[in-house]
Design a protein around this motif. Structure first.
Motif, PDB file in Angstrom:
ATOM      1  N   THR A 247       7.461   2.862   8.795  1.00 28.26           N
ATOM      2  CA  THR A 247       8.672   2.056   8.713  1.00 28.26           C
ATOM      3  C   THR A 247       8.488   0.470   8.846  1.00 28.26           C
ATOM      4  O   THR A 247       9.130  -0.284   7.923  1.00 28.26           O
ATOM      5  N   TYR A 248       7.899  -0.050   9.718  1.00 25.82           N
ATOM      6  CA  TYR A 248       7.738  -1.364   9.958  1.00 25.82           C
ATOM      7  C   TYR A 248       7.034  -2.140   8.703  1.00 25.82           C
ATOM      8  O   TYR A 248       7.402  -3.090   8.027  1.00 25.82           O
ATOM      9  N   HIS A 249       6.025  -1.481   8.275  1.00 20.87           N
ATOM     10  CA  HIS A 249       5.363  -2.081   6.854  1.00 20.87           C
ATOM     11  C   HIS A 249       6.207  -1.754   5.743  1.00 20.87           C
ATOM     12  O   HIS A 249       6.222  -2.718   4.628  1.00 20.87           O
ATOM     13  N   PHE A 250       6.873  -0.577   5.541  1.00 19.50           N
ATOM     14  CA  PHE A 250       7.332  -0.287   4.089  1.00 19.50           C
ATOM     15  C   PHE A 250       8.742  -0.601   4.072  1.00 19.50           C
ATOM     16  O   PHE A 250       9.320  -0.005   2.832  1.00 19.50           O
ATOM     17  N   LYS A 251       9.541  -0.959   4.870  1.00 21.07           N
ATOM     18  CA  LYS A 251      11.048  -0.907   4.960  1.00 21.07           C
ATOM     19  C   LYS A 251      11.416  -1.940   3.929  1.00 21.07           C
ATOM     20  O   LYS A 251      12.450  -1.629   2.940  1.00 21.07           O
TER      21      LYS A 251
ATOM     22  N   THR B 263       0.816  -1.190   0.079  1.00 20.34           N
ATOM     23  CA  THR B 263       0.072  -0.099  -0.014  1.00 20.34           C
ATOM     24  C   THR B 263       0.747   1.273   0.041  1.00 20.34           C
ATOM     25  O   THR B 263       0.284   2.430  -0.102  1.00 20.34           O
ATOM     26  N   VAL B 264       2.139   1.117  -0.084  1.00 15.47           N
ATOM     27  CA  VAL B 264       3.157   2.161   0.070  1.00 15.47           C
ATOM     28  C   VAL B 264       2.637   3.043  -1.437  1.00 15.47           C
ATOM     29  O   VAL B 264       3.152   4.326  -1.184  1.00 15.47           O
TER      30      VAL B 264
ATOM     31  N   TYR C 192       0.069   3.582  -2.737  1.00 22.04           N
ATOM     32  CA  TYR C 192      -0.919   4.561  -2.542  1.00 22.04           C
ATOM     33  C   TYR C 192      -0.608   5.694  -1.617  1.00 22.04           C
ATOM     34  O   TYR C 192      -0.927   6.766  -2.195  1.00 22.04           O
ATOM     35  N   HIS C 193       0.237   5.448  -0.580  1.00 19.92           N
ATOM     36  CA  HIS C 193       0.694   6.490   0.202  1.00 19.92           C
ATOM     37  C   HIS C 193       1.644   7.436  -0.736  1.00 19.92           C
ATOM     38  O   HIS C 193       1.459   8.838  -0.571  1.00 19.92           O
ATOM     39  N   MET C 194       2.312   6.887  -1.571  1.00 18.46           N
ATOM     40  CA  MET C 194       3.333   7.609  -2.328  1.00 18.46           C
ATOM     41  C   MET C 194       2.521   8.773  -3.442  1.00 18.46           C
ATOM     42  O   MET C 194       2.908   9.810  -3.489  1.00 18.46           O
ATOM     43  N   ILE C 195       1.312   8.451  -3.799  1.00 14.81           N
ATOM     44  CA  ILE C 195       0.555   9.003  -4.684  1.00 14.81           C
ATOM     45  C   ILE C 195      -0.078  10.117  -3.953  1.00 14.81           C
ATOM     46  O   ILE C 195      -0.337  11.428  -4.392  1.00 14.81           O
ATOM     47  N   LEU C 196      -0.463   9.717  -2.609  1.00 20.04           N
ATOM     48  CA  LEU C 196      -1.441  10.825  -1.917  1.00 20.04           C
ATOM     49  C   LEU C 196      -0.346  11.799  -1.105  1.00 20.04           C
ATOM     50  O   LEU C 196      -0.713  12.925  -1.192  1.00 20.04           O
ATOM     51  N   LEU C 197       0.861  11.486  -0.709  1.00 19.43           N
ATOM     52  CA  LEU C 197       1.647  12.287  -0.040  1.00 19.43           C
ATOM     53  C   LEU C 197       2.544  12.954  -1.080  1.00 19.43           C
ATOM     54  O   LEU C 197       3.328  13.849  -0.565  1.00 19.43           O
TER      55      LEU C 197
END
Ligand SMILES: Nc1ncnc2c1ncn2[C@@H]1O[C@H](COP(=O)(O)OP(=O)(O)OP(=O)(O)O)[C@@H](O)[C@H]1O
Ligand SMILES: [Mg+2]
Length: 209
Positions: free
Chosen positions: A185-189, A162-163, A165-170
């Protein structure tokens, strides 16, 4: 990666697969957000305008000609679809061609055919394969097969995350989001580390040329 100079990355990259939905724009956007490349796309419905500032993208109309840029501005061409006349110009300019493919075995022959076609347009040492949305076990299996048919081409995994999705949003790179700490960090490292390897492959050792 942070110690590397952004100017030392290849400045003409094509992200290409005639097939839709394989991750061309996701990969292009993260390279742009990480290294500053401008995106030129032939997808009139591209979302790059939602993420990047005006001076960082060009969405080509069907009939727009591709201007062969002589400037040193780094560019990513995010191109899909077949039979675009402009593609042969792009192939003649680029230093790397990233081909994202999806990890489905039933599609693998099509992806291999696609690589064979691209090998006729650009030298094999410029081609990089990204197996997108792949699990570790799928990757092991597909990597083995790919190494039989195209042993010289570098292959990189990119997990489903889902990173994107965050990349597009942020409007921020995956690497930067993964350093926010806590659950980010836990999920996207892992996916950030995977993408760092793709970016490292774009690093040019200019001194050794
Ligand atoms: N590794 C991933 N994990 C999760 N979602 C992803 C990943 N890669 C891509 N996506 C998402 O999958 C969808 C398709 O990806 P994308 O739009 O980048 O494909 P594309 O090849 O550019 O498609 P098109 O040919 O239609 O332009 C998008 O919603 C994108 O954000
Ligand atoms: Mg796209």
């Amino acid at each position: 990666m942070s110690e590397l100079n952004k100017e030392s990355y290849v400045s003409r990259v094509l992200v290409f697969n005639p097939k839709g939905g394989v991750g061309k724009t996701a990969v292009s956007l993260n390279i742009s957000l990480s290294l500053g490349h401008r995106i030129i796309t032939n997808d009139q419905f591209s979302i790059v305008n939602q993420v990047l500032p005006e001076d960082k993208f060009i969405i080509l109309d069907k009939d727009d000609k591709l201007i062969k840029s002589t400037s040193s501005i780094p560019i990513i061409y995010d191109f899909g679809g077949f039979l675009d006349d402009r593609l042969s110009d792009v192939f003649s300019m680029v230093e790397k061609v990233i081909i994202p493919i999806l990890p489905f075995k039933e599609n693998l022959q099509i992806s291999l055919d696609c690589v064979e076609e691209i090998k006729e347009l650009v030298s094999e040492d410029k081609i990089v394969l990204v197996i997108n949305q792949v699990t570790d076990s799928q990757y092991k299996e597909i990597y083995k097969i790919l190494k039989v048919f195209c042993p010289k081409i570098p292959v990189f995994p990119l997990k489903r995350s889902t990173v994107f999705y965050h990349m597009i949003l942020l409007k921020r790179s995956i690497s930067s989001i993964s350093k926010d700490g806590g659950l980010f960090t836990y999920h996207f490292k892992t996916v950030a580390d995977q993408f760092d390897l793709i970016i490292q492959n774009l690093y040019e050792k200019k001194d050794e040329k």
